[in-house]
Design a protein around this motif. Sequence first.
Motif, PDB file in Angstrom:
ATOM      1  N   ALA A  71       1.435   1.587   5.894  1.00 32.17           N
ATOM      2  CA  ALA A  71       0.160   2.250   6.163  1.00 32.17           C
ATOM      3  C   ALA A  71      -0.067   3.476   5.292  1.00 32.17           C
ATOM      4  CB  ALA A  71       0.080   2.637   7.640  1.00 32.17           C
ATOM      5  N   LEU A  72       0.971   3.942   4.613  1.00 28.03           N
ATOM      6  CA  LEU A  72       0.840   5.054   3.672  1.00 28.03           C
ATOM      7  C   LEU A  72       0.934   4.581   2.222  1.00 28.03           C
ATOM      8  CD1 LEU A  72       3.024   7.764   5.466  1.00 28.03           C
ATOM      9  CD2 LEU A  72       0.522   7.584   5.422  1.00 28.03           C
ATOM     10  N   GLY A  73       1.041   3.280   2.040  1.00 27.87           N
ATOM     11  CA  GLY A  73       1.207   2.749   0.695  1.00 27.87           C
ATOM     12  C   GLY A  73       2.631   2.823   0.181  1.00 27.87           C
ATOM     13  N   GLU A  74       3.545   3.271   1.043  1.00 30.09           N
ATOM     14  CA  GLU A  74       4.952   3.383   0.653  1.00 30.09           C
ATOM     15  C   GLU A  74       5.632   2.014   0.748  1.00 30.09           C
ATOM     16  OE1 GLU A  74       6.255   6.155  -0.397  1.00 30.09           O
ATOM     17  OE2 GLU A  74       4.951   7.766   0.341  1.00 30.09           O
ATOM     18  N   GLU A  75       6.794   1.919   0.131  1.00 34.56           N
ATOM     19  CA  GLU A  75       7.525   0.653   0.142  1.00 34.56           C
ATOM     20  C   GLU A  75       7.802   0.208   1.571  1.00 34.56           C
ATOM     21  OE1 GLU A  75      10.800  -0.718  -2.790  1.00 34.56           O
ATOM     22  OE2 GLU A  75      11.876   0.105  -1.054  1.00 34.56           O
ATOM     23  N   ARG A  76       7.503  -1.037   1.840  1.00 31.88           N
ATOM     24  CA  ARG A  76       7.705  -1.643   3.149  1.00 31.88           C
ATOM     25  C   ARG A  76       8.930  -2.549   3.154  1.00 31.88           C
ATOM     26  NH1 ARG A  76       6.322  -6.598   4.146  1.00 31.88           N
ATOM     27  NH2 ARG A  76       5.254  -6.594   2.134  1.00 31.88           N
ATOM     28  N   ASP A  77       9.187  -3.164   1.998  1.00 28.14           N
ATOM     29  CA  ASP A  77      10.265  -4.138   1.872  1.00 28.14           C
ATOM     30  C   ASP A  77      10.781  -4.067   0.438  1.00 28.14           C
ATOM     31  OD1 ASP A  77      11.908  -6.340   1.596  1.00 28.14           O
ATOM     32  OD2 ASP A  77      10.454  -7.797   2.347  1.00 28.14           O
ATOM     33  N   PRO A  78      12.063  -3.755   0.242  1.00 32.29           N
ATOM     34  CA  PRO A  78      12.593  -3.665  -1.128  1.00 32.29           C
ATOM     35  C   PRO A  78      12.413  -4.957  -1.927  1.00 32.29           C
ATOM     36  CG  PRO A  78      14.149  -2.737   0.442  1.00 32.29           C
ATOM     37  CD  PRO A  78      13.079  -3.400   1.248  1.00 32.29           C
ATOM     38  N   GLN A  79      12.329  -6.082  -1.228  1.00 35.50           N
ATOM     39  CA  GLN A  79      12.125  -7.359  -1.904  1.00 35.50           C
ATOM     40  C   GLN A  79      10.652  -7.623  -2.227  1.00 35.50           C
ATOM     41  OE1 GLN A  79      14.832  -9.120  -2.892  1.00 35.50           O
ATOM     42  NE2 GLN A  79      15.906  -7.341  -2.026  1.00 35.50           N
ATOM     43  N   ASP A  80       9.790  -6.739  -1.755  1.00 34.56           N
ATOM     44  CA  ASP A  80       8.349  -6.910  -1.950  1.00 34.56           C
ATOM     45  C   ASP A  80       7.747  -5.541  -2.262  1.00 34.56           C
ATOM     46  OD1 ASP A  80       5.777  -7.915  -1.979  1.00 34.56           O
ATOM     47  OD2 ASP A  80       5.608  -8.100   0.199  1.00 34.56           O
ATOM     48  N   PRO A  81       8.059  -4.997  -3.436  1.00 34.52           N
ATOM     49  CA  PRO A  81       7.695  -3.608  -3.737  1.00 34.52           C
ATOM     50  C   PRO A  81       6.194  -3.417  -3.904  1.00 34.52           C
ATOM     51  CG  PRO A  81       8.668  -4.664  -5.653  1.00 34.52           C
ATOM     52  CD  PRO A  81       8.827  -5.631  -4.524  1.00 34.52           C
ATOM     53  N   TYR A 127      -4.356  -6.514   5.967  1.00 39.46           N
ATOM     54  CA  TYR A 127      -3.785  -7.369   4.921  1.00 39.46           C
ATOM     55  C   TYR A 127      -2.937  -6.557   3.954  1.00 39.46           C
ATOM     56  CZ  TYR A 127      -7.621 -10.291   6.622  1.00 39.46           C
ATOM     57  OH  TYR A 127      -8.496 -10.989   7.413  1.00 39.46           O
ATOM     58  N   LEU A 128      -1.854  -7.171   3.508  1.00 38.26           N
ATOM     59  CA  LEU A 128      -0.968  -6.516   2.547  1.00 38.26           C
ATOM     60  C   LEU A 128      -1.408  -6.747   1.104  1.00 38.26           C
ATOM     61  CD1 LEU A 128       2.490  -7.473   4.111  1.00 38.26           C
ATOM     62  CD2 LEU A 128       1.286  -5.283   4.300  1.00 38.26           C
TER      63      LEU A 128
END
Length: 365
Positions: free
Chosen positions: A241-251, A284-285
Amino acid sequence: MSAKDLDFIPAGTVYTAEQITHFADPDTRNLEQAIVEADLLVSTPHSGAAIPEELAEFISPELTRRLQYDFTDVATAAIVKRWAEIDPRIVAVVNPHPRLVRDPNRPKPADVRGDLKAAIERVRAAGAWNPVDLSGVDAIRPVTFSFFPILQIPSSDAGLQRLVDAFAEAAEQGLGVYERTRDALTEQFVAHGLANGGTFTRLSFHDTMNTTTTREGAVNVARASKDQLPSVVALSNRGDALGEERDPQDPPTMQPAAIQRLAEAHREGFEVNDPGSVQLNKPYLGSQEIRADGARFRALSADAAAAGLQLGAVQAEFLREFLLGAAATAILHEPGTDWIVEDPEHIDAIAHACKRSWDAFRDAS
């Protein structure tokens, strides 16, 4: 409503890259000049609505013109074309084909026939009009997102193969042109950036309503709260929600600080006071277009850093009610079979707000 009431692209129509590429002042600038002066490539993967006539025999007799258009992001076409007319800092590529031909914001299936067959089997198992999960096999959907039939599926294997072949051949006349043009333009922008530095951003431009459709054609069934868009736009970079990394496999496909500035720029450009009107990665991501560009840009990170080039990819999912305006939305909330007439003044206002937003983003960078 019969097939004659739907909108079709005349059989044999083959689009060119020039027809679907838009930029300001084409009478005094060529595409190469436009790319030199621009820093943003906008694509509209779901903007087409008219169906290639070659596919008419496979279209469900239950499909109405309203459902035909509701299954697209058709409002994005006029807005992005107008934005490109008034903003020399962007180039736009507009898909002329509807997503029912094949969705260019999904990975291109290695086995179109197999995926379509799997989707059909899931729809049949769920039963007509019932919700069905088509995850992984929805590049060509036999039903809309409201689970209305789109396609009339042949019962024989030979008939199904004929359908798949017809879709593949039709796609090359418009959708394929869009994909090749989008990718070629991206490479032209990247080549210029690596030679000259600066900034290049890829924007995938979409819209979605916060309501779905009844059998009577009223687009007034509220989506679940978790699936609802903010009142203006969701900007997505595959982050949180802050645009920060959510998943290291999906940067993230765009740097967190950059997409945060972009969100604030949209609040300014669209003149909204509520910060919640513009949100990040909700609901949506971001899908295939920005994922592909993000991967491409990560592979170029060392070369881009050496060249002083900042790269990013972002998806904008606008609330369709906002893009269409209150009067048009009110019409669509009532039962019906036809689509609305777009308001040129409203289109112009939204296009100018898009320009203001990206100007503000540049000023803040």
